[in-house]
Write a protein that holds these residues in place. Structure first.
Motif, PDB file in Angstrom:
ATOM      1  N   ILE A 207      27.467  -6.663  32.324  1.00  0.00           N
ATOM      2  CA  ILE A 207      28.204  -6.755  31.061  1.00  0.00           C
ATOM      3  C   ILE A 207      29.165  -7.933  31.131  1.00  0.00           C
ATOM      4  O   ILE A 207      29.550  -8.383  32.217  1.00  0.00           O
ATOM      5  N   GLY A 208      29.556  -8.448  29.960  1.00  0.00           N
ATOM      6  CA  GLY A 208      30.510  -9.542  29.910  1.00  0.00           C
ATOM      7  C   GLY A 208      31.891  -9.083  30.342  1.00  0.00           C
ATOM      8  O   GLY A 208      32.228  -7.895  30.270  1.00  0.00           O
ATOM      9  N   ARG A 209      32.717 -10.031  30.776  1.00  0.00           N
ATOM     10  CA  ARG A 209      34.063  -9.696  31.218  1.00  0.00           C
ATOM     11  C   ARG A 209      34.919  -9.265  30.037  1.00  0.00           C
ATOM     12  O   ARG A 209      34.914  -9.908  28.998  1.00  0.00           O
ATOM     13  N   THR A 210      35.636  -8.198  30.217  1.00  0.00           N
ATOM     14  CA  THR A 210      36.532  -7.665  29.197  1.00  0.00           C
ATOM     15  C   THR A 210      37.844  -7.275  29.857  1.00  0.00           C
ATOM     16  O   THR A 210      37.883  -7.058  31.076  1.00  0.00           O
ATOM     17  N   PRO A 211      38.934  -7.184  29.092  1.00  0.00           N
ATOM     18  CA  PRO A 211      40.222  -6.842  29.705  1.00  0.00           C
ATOM     19  C   PRO A 211      40.233  -5.484  30.383  1.00  0.00           C
ATOM     20  O   PRO A 211      40.987  -5.260  31.310  1.00  0.00           O
ATOM     21  N   HIS A 212      39.383  -4.554  29.934  1.00  0.00           N
ATOM     22  CA  HIS A 212      39.398  -3.202  30.500  1.00  0.00           C
ATOM     23  C   HIS A 212      37.972  -2.670  30.587  1.00  0.00           C
ATOM     24  O   HIS A 212      37.251  -2.683  29.596  1.00  0.00           O
ATOM     25  N   VAL A 213      37.564  -2.228  31.759  1.00  0.00           N
ATOM     26  CA  VAL A 213      36.206  -1.721  31.980  1.00  0.00           C
ATOM     27  C   VAL A 213      36.292  -0.346  32.649  1.00  0.00           C
ATOM     28  O   VAL A 213      36.962  -0.186  33.659  1.00  0.00           O
ATOM     29  N   ASN A 214      35.603   0.621  32.068  1.00  0.00           N
ATOM     30  CA  ASN A 214      35.585   1.975  32.620  1.00  0.00           C
ATOM     31  C   ASN A 214      34.184   2.550  32.380  1.00  0.00           C
ATOM     32  O   ASN A 214      33.916   3.087  31.309  1.00  0.00           O
ATOM     33  N   VAL A 215      33.294   2.409  33.337  1.00  0.00           N
ATOM     34  CA  VAL A 215      31.898   2.799  33.144  1.00  0.00           C
ATOM     35  C   VAL A 215      31.490   3.853  34.165  1.00  0.00           C
ATOM     36  O   VAL A 215      32.105   4.003  35.215  1.00  0.00           O
ATOM     37  N   GLY A 216      30.430   4.586  33.840  1.00  0.00           N
ATOM     38  CA  GLY A 216      29.863   5.578  34.741  1.00  0.00           C
ATOM     39  C   GLY A 216      28.355   5.571  34.649  1.00  0.00           C
ATOM     40  O   GLY A 216      27.777   5.130  33.648  1.00  0.00           O
ATOM     41  N   CYS A 217      27.709   6.060  35.695  1.00  0.00           N
ATOM     42  CA  CYS A 217      26.249   6.114  35.771  1.00  0.00           C
ATOM     43  C   CYS A 217      25.809   7.574  35.703  1.00  0.00           C
ATOM     44  O   CYS A 217      26.366   8.432  36.398  1.00  0.00           O
ATOM     45  N   CYS A 218      24.799   7.849  34.887  1.00  0.00           N
ATOM     46  CA  CYS A 218      24.313   9.225  34.693  1.00  0.00           C
ATOM     47  C   CYS A 218      22.838   9.311  35.071  1.00  0.00           C
ATOM     48  O   CYS A 218      22.018   8.524  34.607  1.00  0.00           O
ATOM     49  N   ILE A 219      22.507  10.290  35.944  1.00  0.00           N
ATOM     50  CA  ILE A 219      21.127  10.563  36.347  1.00  0.00           C
ATOM     51  C   ILE A 219      20.716  11.904  35.742  1.00  0.00           C
ATOM     52  O   ILE A 219      21.322  12.938  36.040  1.00  0.00           O
ATOM     53  N   GLU A 220      19.687  11.886  34.905  1.00  0.00           N
ATOM     54  CA  GLU A 220      19.242  13.098  34.224  1.00  0.00           C
ATOM     55  C   GLU A 220      17.936  13.612  34.829  1.00  0.00           C
ATOM     56  O   GLU A 220      16.947  12.891  34.904  1.00  0.00           O
ATOM     57  N   ASN A 221      17.952  14.879  35.274  1.00  0.00           N
ATOM     58  CA  ASN A 221      16.753  15.568  35.734  1.00  0.00           C
ATOM     59  C   ASN A 221      16.337  16.529  34.627  1.00  0.00           C
ATOM     60  O   ASN A 221      16.943  17.591  34.454  1.00  0.00           O
ATOM     61  N   VAL A 222      15.327  16.122  33.862  1.00  0.00           N
ATOM     62  CA  VAL A 222      14.933  16.888  32.679  1.00  0.00           C
ATOM     63  C   VAL A 222      14.447  18.281  33.063  1.00  0.00           C
ATOM     64  O   VAL A 222      14.773  19.281  32.396  1.00  0.00           O
ATOM     65  N   LEU A 223      13.681  18.390  34.142  1.00  0.00           N
ATOM     66  CA  LEU A 223      13.111  19.679  34.525  1.00  0.00           C
ATOM     67  C   LEU A 223      14.195  20.690  34.877  1.00  0.00           C
ATOM     68  O   LEU A 223      14.086  21.882  34.564  1.00  0.00           O
ATOM     69  N   LEU A 224      15.256  20.233  35.512  1.00  0.00           N
ATOM     70  CA  LEU A 224      16.352  21.124  35.911  1.00  0.00           C
ATOM     71  C   LEU A 224      17.449  21.213  34.851  1.00  0.00           C
ATOM     72  O   LEU A 224      18.444  21.913  35.061  1.00  0.00           O
ATOM     73  N   HIS A 225      17.270  20.499  33.718  1.00  0.00           N
ATOM     74  CA  HIS A 225      18.309  20.455  32.670  1.00  0.00           C
ATOM     75  C   HIS A 225      19.646  20.062  33.291  1.00  0.00           C
ATOM     76  O   HIS A 225      20.685  20.694  33.060  1.00  0.00           O
ATOM     77  N   GLN A 226      19.627  18.994  34.066  1.00  0.00           N
ATOM     78  CA  GLN A 226      20.780  18.609  34.873  1.00  0.00           C
ATOM     79  C   GLN A 226      21.140  17.150  34.623  1.00  0.00           C
ATOM     80  O   GLN A 226      20.282  16.286  34.576  1.00  0.00           O
ATOM     81  N   ASN A 227      22.452  16.912  34.453  1.00  0.00           N
ATOM     82  CA  ASN A 227      22.976  15.554  34.330  1.00  0.00           C
ATOM     83  C   ASN A 227      24.050  15.345  35.379  1.00  0.00           C
ATOM     84  O   ASN A 227      25.043  16.074  35.412  1.00  0.00           O
ATOM     85  N   LEU A 228      23.842  14.357  36.251  1.00  0.00           N
ATOM     86  CA  LEU A 228      24.827  14.023  37.272  1.00  0.00           C
ATOM     87  C   LEU A 228      25.468  12.696  36.894  1.00  0.00           C
ATOM     88  O   LEU A 228      24.776  11.694  36.717  1.00  0.00           O
TER      89      LEU A 228
END
Length: 305
Positions: A207-228
Motif C-alpha cells: 500500500i502507499g505511504r500514509t500518515p497512519h497505518v493499522n492493518v491485519g491479516c485474516c485467514i478463513e477456514n470455510v469448512l470449520l466456519h473459522q476466521n483467524l
C-alpha cells in the motif's frame, strides 16, 4: 439365521438398493466412523456376506480402490490399498447386527474422498442388499497469522504467514481502524502444500505511504466456519519521504517540541547565572561599611587647650 423366504426378501430389499448418502467431517490426526447400517433390524450370518468399502480413484477412468473388505469364510477383514492398511477396520460383531460401519484412524488430508459401502448376500445370488456413500471432509486448524513489516521502500509492504491448515483458505487483509476489507488487488497470496499435505500461506500486502497505518491479516477456514485474524497491529506515522514510529507518550503534533526546547535553554541560562553569582560571593573578602562621617568641632577645640 438365514431368511426362509428369499423371494419375499427380494421384494422387500428392492427399495434398499437406492444409494444412501451422508457427509462427515473429521480433523487431521483424529479417528472417524463412517456409518453404513442396514435400515431394518436384522441379524446376519457372516458366512453369507461379502462386504466392501471402496473409494473412486479420480483420473483413472472411474476405477475403484478397495479400502477394506470382508469375504465369507474369512476370519477378519483385509485391505487392498496400502494407504489404509492398519488404519481401516470393520467390526465382525457389529456386522452380525447389520452395522457395516468403517472405523478409520489417524485421518490425513488424502482421506478426503467419497467412501462407498457395498454389502452382498450370498444366499440371494450375491444380491446387493445395501449401498451407502459417505463423503469425508477433512479439516485442520491454521496457525494464528503473523504479520511482519513494513519494509522501508517507496510503498509499505506487509507480509502475513500462516501454516498447517486444511482445506485451502481464503485470505483477506483488513483496515483495523474501521474493519474494512482491503481491495484484493493490493495483496498477492501464495498457498502451497507442505510435506504433511497441509496448506501454508504467505500473503504480501503493498500500500502507499500514509500518515497512519493499522492493518491485519485474516485467514478463513470455510469448512470449520473459522476466521483467524492477526493479533499484531502495525501502526506508523510519517510523511511520504520518512516513516517514524508513533511516540510512546502519544503526542503526534510538531509544535510543542520547539516550545519545550526554548524553556530548556532559559533554564540553563538561569542556572549558570546563579552559579556565577555564588562563586563571586565565595571568593571576594567581606567589607564593612559605616557610611559617611561628619567632622566634630568640639574635638578639635579640646586638643588645643
Amino acid at each position: 439365521m438365514r431368511p426362509r423366504s428369499p423371494g419375499l426378501l427380494l421384494l422387500l430389499l428392492w427399495g434398499l438398493q437406492a444409494e444412501s448418502q451422508e457427509e462427515v467431517r473429521a480433523m487431521v490426526g483424529s479417528d472417524v466412523r463412517l456409518r453404513c447400517i442396514y435400515p431394518k433390524e436384522n441379524s446376519f450370518d457372516l458366512n453369507d456376506l461379502y462386504v466392501y468399502w471402496q473409494i473412486s480413484m479420480a483420473g483413472k477412468g472411474n476405477a475403484d480402490s478397495v479400502v477394506t473388505y470382508y469375504l465369507s469364510g474369512n476370519r477378519s477383514a483385509d485391505h487392498s490399498d496400502n494407504h489404509y492398511k492398519d488404519r481401516a477396520q470393520l467390526s465382525l460383531d457389529s456386522m452380525k447386527r447389520g452395522d457395516f460401519s468403517l472405523h478409520l484412524r489417524n485421518i490425513t488430508p488424502q482421506d478426503e474422498q467419497k467412501f462407498i459401502c457395498l454389502v452382498f448376500q450370498i444366499s440371494l445370488q450375491l444380491k446387493k442388499i445395501l449401498e451407502v456413500t459417505v463423503t469425508l471432509h477433512v479439516a485442520a486448524n491454521y496457525s494464528m497469522p503473523v504479520v511482519s513489516g513494513p519494509s522501508q521502500d517507496e510503498e509499505l509492504t506487509f507480509t502475513c504467514t500462516s501454516t498447517n491448515g486444511y482445506p485451502r483458505p481464503n485470505v483477506y487483509w483488513i483496515n483495523k481502524t474501521d474493519n474494512r476489507v482491503l481491495d484484493d488487488a493490493l495483496h498477492n497470496s501464495t498457498v502451497s502444500l507442505n510435506a504433511r499435505g497441509l496448506y501454508d500461506v504467505v500473503s504480501v500486502l503493498r500500500i502507499g505511504r500514509t500518515p497512519h497505518v493499522n492493518v491485519g491479516c485474516c485467514i478463513e477456514n470455510v469448512l470449520l466456519h473459522q476466521n483467524l485474524t492477526s493479533g499484531q497491529t502495525e501502526t506508523f506515522t510519517g510523511t511520504k519521504d520518512s516513516i517514524t514510529e508513533d511516540p510512546i507518550d502519544g503526542s503526534h503534533g510538531g509544535e510543542p517540541r520547539p516550545v519545550l526546547s526554548v524553556l530548556v535553554v532559559l533554564a540553563v541560562i538561569v542556572a549558570l547565572a546563579l552559579a556565577i553569582g555564588w562563586l563571586c560571593r565565595s571568593r571576594c573578602p567581606p567589607r564593612s561599611y559605616t557610611g559617611a562621617q561628619v567632622a566634630r568641632p568640639e574635638l578639635a577645640l579640646t586638643e588645643h587647650v
